[in-house]
Design a protein around this motif. Structure first.
Motif, short mmCIF file in Angstrom:
data_model
loop_
_atom_site.label_atom_id
_atom_site.label_comp_id
_atom_site.label_asym_id
_atom_site.label_seq_id
_atom_site.Cartn_x
_atom_site.Cartn_y
_atom_site.Cartn_z
N SER A 130 -15.32 8.81 6.41
CA SER A 130 -15.37 9.21 7.81
C SER A 130 -14.01 9.43 8.44
O SER A 130 -13.91 9.68 9.63
CB SER A 130 -16.12 8.13 8.61
N LYS A 131 -12.94 9.32 7.69
CA LYS A 131 -11.60 9.45 8.28
C LYS A 131 -11.40 10.85 8.87
O LYS A 131 -11.92 11.84 8.38
CB LYS A 131 -10.53 9.13 7.24
N VAL A 132 -10.57 10.89 9.91
CA VAL A 132 -10.37 12.11 10.68
C VAL A 132 -9.71 13.20 9.84
O VAL A 132 -8.89 12.92 8.95
CB VAL A 132 -9.50 11.80 11.93
N LYS A 133 -10.07 14.45 10.13
CA LYS A 133 -9.49 15.61 9.46
C LYS A 133 -8.73 16.44 10.49
O LYS A 133 -9.32 16.92 11.45
CB LYS A 133 -10.60 16.46 8.82
N CYS A 134 -7.44 16.61 10.26
CA CYS A 134 -6.60 17.33 11.22
C CYS A 134 -5.99 18.60 10.64
O CYS A 134 -5.56 19.47 11.40
CB CYS A 134 -5.47 16.43 11.72
N GLU A 157 0.83 -1.20 0.00
CA GLU A 157 0.00 0.00 0.00
C GLU A 157 0.87 1.26 0.00
O GLU A 157 0.56 2.24 -0.68
CB GLU A 157 -0.95 0.00 1.19
N LEU A 158 1.96 1.24 0.76
CA LEU A 158 2.89 2.37 0.72
C LEU A 158 3.44 2.57 -0.69
O LEU A 158 3.52 3.69 -1.19
CB LEU A 158 4.05 2.13 1.70
N ARG A 208 -3.40 11.01 1.02
CA ARG A 208 -2.15 10.27 0.81
C ARG A 208 -1.16 10.55 1.94
O ARG A 208 -0.50 9.62 2.43
CB ARG A 208 -1.55 10.64 -0.55
N ILE A 209 -1.04 11.80 2.35
CA ILE A 209 -0.15 12.13 3.47
C ILE A 209 -0.59 11.38 4.73
O ILE A 209 0.21 10.69 5.39
CB ILE A 209 -0.14 13.64 3.76
N ASP A 210 -1.84 11.51 5.09
CA ASP A 210 -2.32 10.93 6.34
C ASP A 210 -2.21 9.41 6.34
O ASP A 210 -1.84 8.80 7.34
CB ASP A 210 -3.76 11.37 6.60
N THR A 211 -2.52 8.81 5.21
CA THR A 211 -2.44 7.35 5.14
C THR A 211 -0.99 6.88 5.20
O THR A 211 -0.69 5.85 5.80
CB THR A 211 -3.13 6.83 3.87
N ILE A 212 -0.07 7.64 4.61
CA ILE A 212 1.34 7.27 4.69
C ILE A 212 1.86 7.40 6.11
O ILE A 212 2.67 6.58 6.57
CB ILE A 212 2.17 8.08 3.67
N PHE A 213 1.40 8.40 6.86
CA PHE A 213 1.72 8.46 8.29
C PHE A 213 1.24 7.19 8.99
O PHE A 213 1.97 6.58 9.78
CB PHE A 213 1.06 9.69 8.93
N PHE A 243 -6.06 -0.46 1.73
CA PHE A 243 -6.48 0.25 0.52
C PHE A 243 -7.89 0.84 0.64
O PHE A 243 -8.51 1.20 -0.35
CB PHE A 243 -6.40 -0.65 -0.71
N ALA A 244 -8.41 0.96 1.87
CA ALA A 244 -9.76 1.51 2.07
C ALA A 244 -9.69 3.02 2.20
O ALA A 244 -8.74 3.57 2.75
CB ALA A 244 -10.40 0.92 3.32
#
Length: 515
Positions: free
Chosen positions: A477-481, A11-12, A492-497, A472-473
């Protein structure tokens, strides 16, 4: 386990290879979508976007993420003003009434302190919010008394006066609110992306103002193409539903690779084939004034620090004078003239200077002066999560004499971990903020910092993250910071973190087992 590592790496690999494509991938914006509906309704029809806007109203009548209460007025006012144009349905009239009532209730919060009116402000909030309140008055919907907003109005007036003296050139932050401040359209304002200072709402307002000017038709066509691209960057597929910033390809690349750097994965041989081309691209984009969130915007200290560190890591020659351009006495700024600097910008600049062997003591003192009594760093203008701010600040103190301060910050992070193993600064634990905490603790552990609670904390976090990971989902509803005119997510940034944190946790367990 090798299997989960293979999935995480896969996924990365997929995400890194896509960094910067389509100008970046961002969550859709209530504010900018509402402004599009008001200013430049989609030719394909407005009702899908109207329905999307209605679906984002919260049970309390407001729009926007409840995690940051003062960031909700702007999307709520924009939504109310947009829905007035399409109010013939009963559900729309109810939504408008509840939205106005929400803003009225919110007003008292703006009078509580000068700090709240300044440091907790959305990007451009001192300009946008007063402008929207004036527009609500003009619409005759309901008058909101201005007294609670006194500090904000004063701040906004100072900002307007300072911006009025600035040159009319493209790609400048002060034109990001052109939908509020703009009057006469000028083709010079369009940057290389075709938009006005990377703002979809600003660009829509410019298009409307320029549409009846034959001499500007070529520029109008470019701006319309920009708006179409900004819509596609959300991957929602509803005409008129758009992002709050576009484009931001360098920001997406640099912050993603910074997550890999914190995780010590930047040179992982399994990722080398996709990381190296991004590094080469960044090397070509970095200029004598630094680097920006895209190739068409004003250079900033945050992205420049990340680029300097990245290129140094890969052996590229770097002139540190481009980073010192953003120094302001004992700290660093994103943009010149900022009235309240970001701790995370200074922390990232410190980190870059540290890896290059430079003295950072004066800048570390600046960070310490902004620490809360409980050991945390809680206020930042670009990210709402104190876990993000604290993790950056602590990394910037590694190797300093401030071990006790670092220990207090670590303990603040440890005690805030939920019983199930995750972290959150608002509501239930989420993968993104858990990643912020994990990356900080694991980084310190690798640097030889010891604390009896770190090991058990990371073990619990590992179990929780794996239980909640869906490969890969991309759920809505994912968090927004991240902070702009409203909170947003850069997926992409948040998922890579998140993936970086999970991968180092799994590698850590493998080492403990002797695998």
């Amino acid at each position: 386990m090798k299997r989960i590592q293979d999935v995480l790496v896969a996924e990365l690999h997929s995400l890194i290879s896509a960094l910067g494509s389509k100008g970046g991938l961002m969550s859709p914006s209530v504010y900018d979508t509402a402004q599009m509906l008001r200013i430049l309704p989609p030719a394909e029809g407005v009702w899908p976007a109207v329905d999307w806007l209605l679906s984002k109203q919260q049970p309390d009548g407001g729009w926007g993420d409840p995690a940051m209460p003062l960031h909700r007025d702007i999307p709520t006012l924009a939504a109310v003003l947009a829905l007035r144009e399409y109010g013939r349905r009963n559900e729309t009239r109810v939504a408008i009434r509840e939205g106005v009532a929400f803003v009225r209730r919110q007003a008292a919060m703006w009078s509580t302190s000068a700090k709240m009116a300044k440091d907790d402000l959305p990007v451009g909030g001192e300009i946008v919010l007063p402008g929207l309140l004036d527009q609500l008055d003009a619409a005759g919907e309901m008058h909101i008394p201005r007294k609670p907003y006194g500090q904000l109005l004063e701040f906004g007036e100072r900002k307007r006066k300072s911006v009025a003296k600035l040159p009319v050139i493209p790609g400048m932050p002060w034109n990001h609110c052109w939908e509020i401040t703009g009057t006469e359209p000028n083709a010079v304002l369009l940057d290389g992306s075709g938009g006005i200072s990377h703002g979809p709402a600003a660009t829509a307002a410019w298009v409307k103002a320029a549409s009846n000017k034959p001499e500007l038709q070529e520029s109008v066509n470019r701006a319309r193409k920009y708006l179409a691209n900004a819509e596609r960057a959300c991957e929602i597929g509803i005409p008129g539903v758009t992002s709050t910033i576009y484009p931001f390809e360098r920001y997406e690349q640099l912050f993603s690779l910074y997550a890999l750097q914190i995780a010590d994965l930047l040179k992982d041989p399994r990722l080398e084939g996709v990381v190296a081309p991004v590094v080469k691209e960044i090397a070509g984009a970095l200029g004598p004034k630094g680097i920006a969130m895209s190739d068409y915007f004003l250079q900033d200290g945050d992205n420049t620090a990340a680029a300097v560190m990245l290129l140094h890591e890969f052996g590229y020659p770097v002139d540190l004078s481009i980073l010192y351009r953003f120094q302001n006495d004992n700290h660093f700024v994103a943009y010149a003239g900022e009235l309240h600097p970001s701790p995370t910008v200074t922390a990232r600049c410190i980190h870059a200077l540290m890896v290059m062997g430079k003295d950072v003591a004066p800048f570390q003192k600046f960070l310490l002066d902004r620490r809360e009594p409980d050991g945390r760093w809680t206020v930042d203008k670009w990210n709402r999560s104190w876990l993000y701010t604290t993790s950056h600040a602590v990394i910037a103190l590694v190797g300093s004499p401030y071990e006790q301060e670092m220990r207090e910050a670590v303990e603040a992070v440890l005690v805030s971990q939920h019983r199930d193993g995750g972290w959150s600064t608002h509501g239930a634990p989420n993968l993104t903020e858990t990643a912020y905490a994990v990356l900080m603790l694991a980084y310190l552990e690798r640097q030889g910092f010891t604390h009896p609670g770190i090991g058990a904390s990371l073990d619990r976090a590992s179990a929780w993250m794996l239980d909640n990971y869906r490969p890969f989902a991309r759920p809505d509803s994912k968090v927004k910071c991240w902070i702009a005119k409203e909170l947003y997510r850069v997926d992409r940034i948040d998922t890579i973190f998140e993936l970086s944190a999970m991968l180092i946790l799994d590698q850590r367990k493998s080492k403990e087992r002797g695998a």
